[in-house]
Scaffold this motif. Structure first.
Motif, PDB file in Angstrom:
ATOM      1  N   PRO A 186      73.789  26.342 -30.386  1.00 14.79           N
ATOM      2  CA  PRO A 186      73.202  27.670 -30.195  1.00 14.79           C
ATOM      3  C   PRO A 186      72.543  27.757 -28.818  1.00 14.79           C
ATOM      4  O   PRO A 186      71.732  26.895 -28.457  1.00 14.79           O
ATOM      5  N   VAL A 187      72.901  28.788 -28.031  1.00 17.63           N
ATOM      6  CA  VAL A 187      72.402  28.869 -26.657  1.00 17.63           C
ATOM      7  C   VAL A 187      71.728  30.198 -26.306  1.00 17.63           C
ATOM      8  O   VAL A 187      71.121  30.302 -25.243  1.00 17.63           O
ATOM      9  N   ALA A 188      71.837  31.197 -27.170  1.00 16.31           N
ATOM     10  CA  ALA A 188      71.211  32.489 -26.877  1.00 16.31           C
ATOM     11  C   ALA A 188      71.026  33.271 -28.175  1.00 16.31           C
ATOM     12  O   ALA A 188      71.772  33.061 -29.140  1.00 16.31           O
ATOM     13  N   THR A 189      70.027  34.146 -28.171  1.00 13.36           N
ATOM     14  CA  THR A 189      69.758  34.968 -29.347  1.00 13.36           C
ATOM     15  C   THR A 189      69.365  36.379 -28.943  1.00 13.36           C
ATOM     16  O   THR A 189      69.006  36.642 -27.797  1.00 13.36           O
ATOM     17  N   ASP A 203      67.518  27.536 -21.031  1.00 12.90           N
ATOM     18  CA  ASP A 203      67.492  27.330 -19.577  1.00 12.90           C
ATOM     19  C   ASP A 203      68.846  26.966 -18.985  1.00 12.90           C
ATOM     20  O   ASP A 203      69.274  27.541 -17.986  1.00 12.90           O
ATOM     21  N   ALA A 204      69.514  25.996 -19.580  1.00 17.59           N
ATOM     22  CA  ALA A 204      70.764  25.486 -19.007  1.00 17.59           C
ATOM     23  C   ALA A 204      71.891  26.508 -18.988  1.00 17.59           C
ATOM     24  O   ALA A 204      72.884  26.322 -18.273  1.00 17.59           O
ATOM     25  N   MET A 205      71.757  27.592 -19.727  1.00 18.16           N
ATOM     26  CA  MET A 205      72.834  28.581 -19.838  1.00 18.16           C
ATOM     27  C   MET A 205      72.497  29.913 -19.156  1.00 18.16           C
ATOM     28  O   MET A 205      73.274  30.862 -19.237  1.00 18.16           O
ATOM     29  N   ARG A 206      71.380  29.973 -18.480  1.00 19.83           N
ATOM     30  CA  ARG A 206      70.984  31.215 -17.812  1.00 19.83           C
ATOM     31  C   ARG A 206      71.869  31.485 -16.607  1.00 19.83           C
ATOM     32  O   ARG A 206      72.439  30.569 -16.013  1.00 19.83           O
ATOM     33  N   GLY A 207      72.003  32.764 -16.279  1.00 19.34           N
ATOM     34  CA  GLY A 207      72.792  33.166 -15.120  1.00 19.34           C
ATOM     35  C   GLY A 207      74.277  33.284 -15.384  1.00 19.34           C
ATOM     36  O   GLY A 207      75.069  33.421 -14.455  1.00 19.34           O
ATOM     37  N   ARG A 208      74.677  33.269 -16.646  1.00 16.69           N
ATOM     38  CA  ARG A 208      76.100  33.347 -17.010  1.00 16.69           C
ATOM     39  C   ARG A 208      76.460  34.652 -17.712  1.00 16.69           C
ATOM     40  O   ARG A 208      77.561  34.796 -18.234  1.00 16.69           O
ATOM     41  N   TYR A 246      76.949  30.868 -29.544  1.00 16.45           N
ATOM     42  CA  TYR A 246      77.233  29.431 -29.624  1.00 16.45           C
ATOM     43  C   TYR A 246      78.184  29.058 -28.491  1.00 16.45           C
ATOM     44  O   TYR A 246      79.114  29.804 -28.183  1.00 16.45           O
ATOM     45  N   ASP A 247      77.935  27.893 -27.891  1.00 25.22           N
ATOM     46  CA  ASP A 247      78.822  27.435 -26.825  1.00 25.22           C
ATOM     47  C   ASP A 247      80.047  26.733 -27.401  1.00 25.22           C
ATOM     48  O   ASP A 247      80.225  26.684 -28.626  1.00 25.22           O
TER      49      ASP A 247
END
Length: 160
Positions: free
Chosen positions: A59-62, A89-94, A53-54
């Motif tokens: 919820p942003v990843a599982t 998508d918006a949270m990829r690369g982190r 969770y951000d």
């Protein structure tokens, strides 16, 4: 960011699972992953399902793992199968997928699993890059898609 353990049928898990299935459909044109999964597959100590969770509690990843032992689909005793790794998508690369993967490996190791295994597809090069850079190596094909040319299977020992 915080990582929480949730049931596989939690509303946020269902929402993100729908998103990953839509992405699989775009990449492969087949309606999504047809592997049969049940909420009880991810109940400790035989598995776990995590959501990231951000800061706004979105919820942003599982990701999850489920216990698998020797079966007709090619698993071996002590396997922990990685399932539903996904980052919006918006949270990829982190580095979120890497954090989830490490948490899942730690949990499976603590549950006595000997090897983490996963199946992905050739149209997911970023997933393959994550797994290879995390110490996963190609292994004998297993699971629902083991007879598909596009299937790529990887494994990593979980010994301490």
């Amino acid at each position: 960011m915080n990582i929480r353990q949730v049931p596989f049928d939690h509303p946020d898990a269902v929402k993100l699972n729908d998103q990953v299935q839509a992405e699989y459909h775009v990449r492969y044109g087949d309606g999504g992953d047809a592997t049969v999964l049940a909420p009880e597959d991810f109940e400790p100590p035989k598995g776990v399902f995590l959501i990231v969770y951000d800061e706004t509690d979105a919820p942003v990843a599982t990701g999850g793992w489920r216990a698998r032992d020797t079966n007709e689909e090619g698993n071996l005793d002590g396997d922990a199968e990685l399932k539903r790794m996904y980052v919006v998508d918006a949270m990829r690369g982190r580095g979120l997928a890497r954090r989830v993967l490490a948490a899942l490996e730690e949990d499976a190791r603590a549950a006595g699993r000997r090897r983490m295994v996963l199946e992905t597809g050739d149209r997911q090069p970023e997933a393959i890059a994550l797994y290879v850079s995390s110490g996963y190596e190609p292994c004998a094909k297993f699971g629902y898609y083991r007879h598909y040319e596009s299937s790529r299977c990887f494994a990593k020992p979980l010994s301490s």
